[in-house]
Write an enzyme that holds these catalytic residues in place. Structure first.
Site, PDB file in Angstrom:
ATOM      1  N   ALA A 169     -14.951  10.328   2.519  1.00 49.24           N
ATOM      2  CA  ALA A 169     -15.672   9.204   1.501  1.00 49.24           C
ATOM      3  C   ALA A 169     -15.288   7.964   1.494  1.00 49.24           C
ATOM      4  O   ALA A 169     -16.174   7.179   1.469  1.00 49.24           O
ATOM      5  CB  ALA A 169     -15.690  10.093   0.061  1.00 49.24           C
TER       6      ALA A 169
ATOM      7  N   CYS B   3       0.708 -22.836 -11.724  1.00 52.37           N
ATOM      8  CA  CYS B   3      -0.097 -22.466 -12.997  1.00 52.37           C
ATOM      9  C   CYS B   3      -0.304 -23.616 -13.708  1.00 52.37           C
ATOM     10  O   CYS B   3       0.608 -24.438 -14.083  1.00 52.37           O
ATOM     11  CB  CYS B   3       0.256 -21.159 -13.623  1.00 52.37           C
ATOM     12  SG  CYS B   3       1.831 -21.264 -14.550  1.00 52.37           S
TER      13      CYS B   3
ATOM     14  N   THR C  11      -5.670  17.885  -3.587  1.00 50.05           N
ATOM     15  CA  THR C  11      -4.361  17.702  -2.848  1.00 50.05           C
ATOM     16  C   THR C  11      -3.550  17.964  -3.657  1.00 50.05           C
ATOM     17  O   THR C  11      -2.407  18.650  -3.068  1.00 50.05           O
ATOM     18  CB  THR C  11      -4.335  16.327  -2.464  1.00 50.05           C
ATOM     19  OG1 THR C  11      -5.112  15.892  -1.755  1.00 50.05           O
ATOM     20  CG2 THR C  11      -2.989  15.920  -1.995  1.00 50.05           C
TER      21      THR C  11
ATOM     22  N   THR D 148      -4.377  17.378  10.973  1.00 48.45           N
ATOM     23  CA  THR D 148      -3.446  17.275   9.796  1.00 48.45           C
ATOM     24  C   THR D 148      -2.863  18.483   9.376  1.00 48.45           C
ATOM     25  O   THR D 148      -1.991  18.472   8.622  1.00 48.45           O
ATOM     26  CB  THR D 148      -4.310  16.756   8.558  1.00 48.45           C
ATOM     27  OG1 THR D 148      -5.308  17.770   8.306  1.00 48.45           O
ATOM     28  CG2 THR D 148      -5.057  15.433   8.852  1.00 48.45           C
TER      29      THR D 148
ATOM     30  N   GLU E 169       9.047 -21.267  -9.972  1.00 52.28           N
ATOM     31  CA  GLU E 169       9.380 -22.688 -10.077  1.00 52.28           C
ATOM     32  C   GLU E 169      10.315 -22.814 -11.375  1.00 52.28           C
ATOM     33  O   GLU E 169      11.182 -23.770 -11.101  1.00 52.28           O
ATOM     34  CB  GLU E 169       8.045 -23.559 -10.602  1.00 52.28           C
ATOM     35  CG  GLU E 169       6.839 -23.371  -9.454  1.00 52.28           C
ATOM     36  CD  GLU E 169       5.888 -22.440  -9.795  1.00 52.28           C
ATOM     37  OE1 GLU E 169       6.440 -21.130 -10.038  1.00 52.28           O
ATOM     38  OE2 GLU E 169       4.668 -22.420  -9.505  1.00 52.28           O
TER      39      GLU E 169
END
Lengths: 377, 377
Positions: free
Chosen positions: A311, A78, A199, A164, A55
């Site tokens: 998971a 805000c 990983t 994969t 703004e």
């Protein structure tokens, strides 16, 4: 009352908001357009936390001309003093006539207060225009504000038969260079990248955003000097990382999530240890995501293996699933996409909804969202 | 010379040709449009083997008016006496002025003869307009004519992680009812449906085309009385079928492919035994497809399990792969899409190209073709 041309200007404000998509975190993306006599006289968007709100840019551009104008803004202005003074005040001071707002502030503590202040000042206010788009561009920020958890995007890559890696472990590369480039731009939109020590040890990835991999169109609005490396968050409950992995040689913050902190451990400046205080041997994901949201992390891009992906899915923590699908078949001996506990029935399987399918080079990119619970009786 | 409006009329001829897609086998789909003074004065398409060719219908409709007209036909007019007299002769007798042909006859014995005869009669002939589309609608017929083998479509259904059934074997239904309805219309386009006794014993499928499952749009052009059941071909090398399976209770021909014929075996009228004379214990697929092509089978829709799907892929016999992908995850313990021998490297994996991706209810339908051998040096 919403008028027919309002959508046009709000769309422009949304398009402007999107320009900050790589830079504003932890702040939301906001765009603003000021219109008088069917002319755009001011516009702006939020670019970076600490810098002015949308703004303010738009009002500066409009100058005194803002008096009597209509303002289109993608998020409720805000009403509180943060790093910058409240935008509602600035709009009132500029004596605008009308404010059209795509959606209210999601923070329950302040939602509606900006509108109230504007109305009290005698400004016409309309709320709720192109709300779905406005929600979409800030889905990370909105989820954090509404639930105290970040928006979780789980990225996977697989062959047509959901594999994969070869039985040997070979996985470089199942998907194309185009798909890997696409990952760069999606990673860059997130506040953090989450992976596991498993990983990191297996693939030794950098998990960074590489500006050079961006399409030209994006580079135009996002100079290399403004590159923001998402925080790399690595689950290392068993303290397996040696800090010699490639990851640690790149710029950008790294948070190692551990179960124990060793006193006197020497860490590079960009590495910090966050200790999970819960009693279980594995990292408690509920604790983790609450903690990360408290650290103002809006959205998390997850790249990990079949175990951790499983998971997350099993605990129903995934908001968006992105699968890059390569037109190959690896066969039944290759490694599967995700590990799930034994399921007895098809009806017990995690189910998603396709949101978008795009061709990326020779591959497909599938975007899916979690299916909302069935509320039919 | 091809003129700009020629494409318009040829597109109409192609659209007409497609109306025969469920009925003409073993004949090709052909459409014909006759134009004079920018008016369509005749049109037709081939509907069923033994019935008139497209050109005959169009010429009948045009009558004497065909003299001096331009004819658009999607396949080279025949020049030989088959079940019907040669269409090239009919066009010559009608004294048309010009013939535009989408593509030549694929049969190397007669290709170009129709054009030659027309030219010898003083008719202008243009060949090669919207050829790709013309190839596409007859890809089964064309492959049989050119290679002596049918066009093989392998249909599979899987979850996002490439699983076809739970560890328990439960597989009804991974994909949606919409996907299963879509299978009906694709099955119906093929000359035959191929499966194995393993699949028949496991799932007890009917493997028929059910007119009631067709969308209304298709039913309009395809009355129930013209329903053509693709021949059901079941590999039963070990003579495991008892003839009591559901399959045998449905209308339509069944060919059981066996290694041995038992004399005196009592078979229903619609069942015939075809014996593979090759010495190996398994059905020789090269012999099988050659034999089926000789029996005028243009295209084969394969629905079978992971073992047979793997064998087809490994032997490079699949022309088109269709995978219905359900937005579910079944986990690493579930059953994989296809069995392939141990592959050492990613570069050894069978690779395809995405041709088309469509949403079918909650699922995706992926169509892929075999990647042509890399001819770059």
């Amino acid at each position: 009352m919403i008028k027919s041309h309002d959508s046009f200007y709000m769309q422009r404000a949304l398009d402007l908001a999107k320009r900050g998509i790589y830079t504003t975190t932890p702040n939301p993306n906001v765009g603003c357009v000021i219109v008088k006599d069917e002319q755009i006289i001011g516009e702006g968007y939020h670019y970076k936390a600490g810098q002015p709100h949308a703004e303010v840019y738009a009002l500066n551009m409009a100058g005194d001309n803002a008096k009597g104008a209509t303002v289109y803004v993608t998020l409720e202005p805000c009403s509180h003093y943060g790093r910058t003074p409240p935008c509602a005040n600035a709009l009132i001071e500029a004596q605008v006539k009308r404010v059209v707002i795509a959606m209210l502030d999601p923070n329950p503590m302040v939602s509606g207060y900006g509108v109230q202040r504007l109305k009290e000042a005698g400004i016409d206010v309309d709320v709720g225009l192109l709300t779905e788009q406005a929600e979409q561009i800030n889905r990370g920020f909105l989820k954090r504000m509404r639930t105290g958890k970040p928006f979780i995007i789980l990225k996977m890559a697989a062959s047509l038969d959901g594999k994969t890696a070869m039985a040997s472990g070979e996985s470089k590369w199942i998907t194309s260079s185009e798909a890997r480039q696409d990952v760069q731009t999606l990673r860059a939109k997130c506040s953090a990248i989450l992976s596991t020590s498993a990983t990191v040890l297996a693939d030794d990835p950098r998990l960074t955003v590489r500006w050079s991999a961006f399409p030209e169109k994006i580079k135009q609005h996002y100079p290399i000097t403004d590159i923001r490396q998402p925080i790399r968050i690595i689950l290392d409950s068993q303290h397996r990382l040696t800090l010699k992995e490639q990851l640690f040689k790149q710029q950008g913050q790294i948070w190692l999530i551990r179960k124990v902190a060793f006193k006197g451990e020497k860490l590079p400046d960009n590495v910090k240890i966050v200790v999970d205080p819960t009693p279980e041997p594995l990292i408690n994901l509920d604790w983790l995501f609450t903690t990360l949201a408290q650290a103002q992390i809006n959205s998390i891009w997850v790249e990990a293996g079949a175990q951790f992906a499983g998971a997350l899915i099993q605990q129903n923590l995934v908001d968006e699933l992105i699968i890059y699908l390569a037109p190959k078949l690896l066969g039944h001996q290759a490694r599967s996409l995700c590990k799930l506990p034994h399921l007895n029935q098809l009806s017990d399987c995690p189910t998603f909804q396709f949101v978008d399918v795009t061709t990326i080079g020779p591959d497909l990119r599938l975007r899916l969202k979690t299916t909302p619970p069935d509320v039919s009786l």
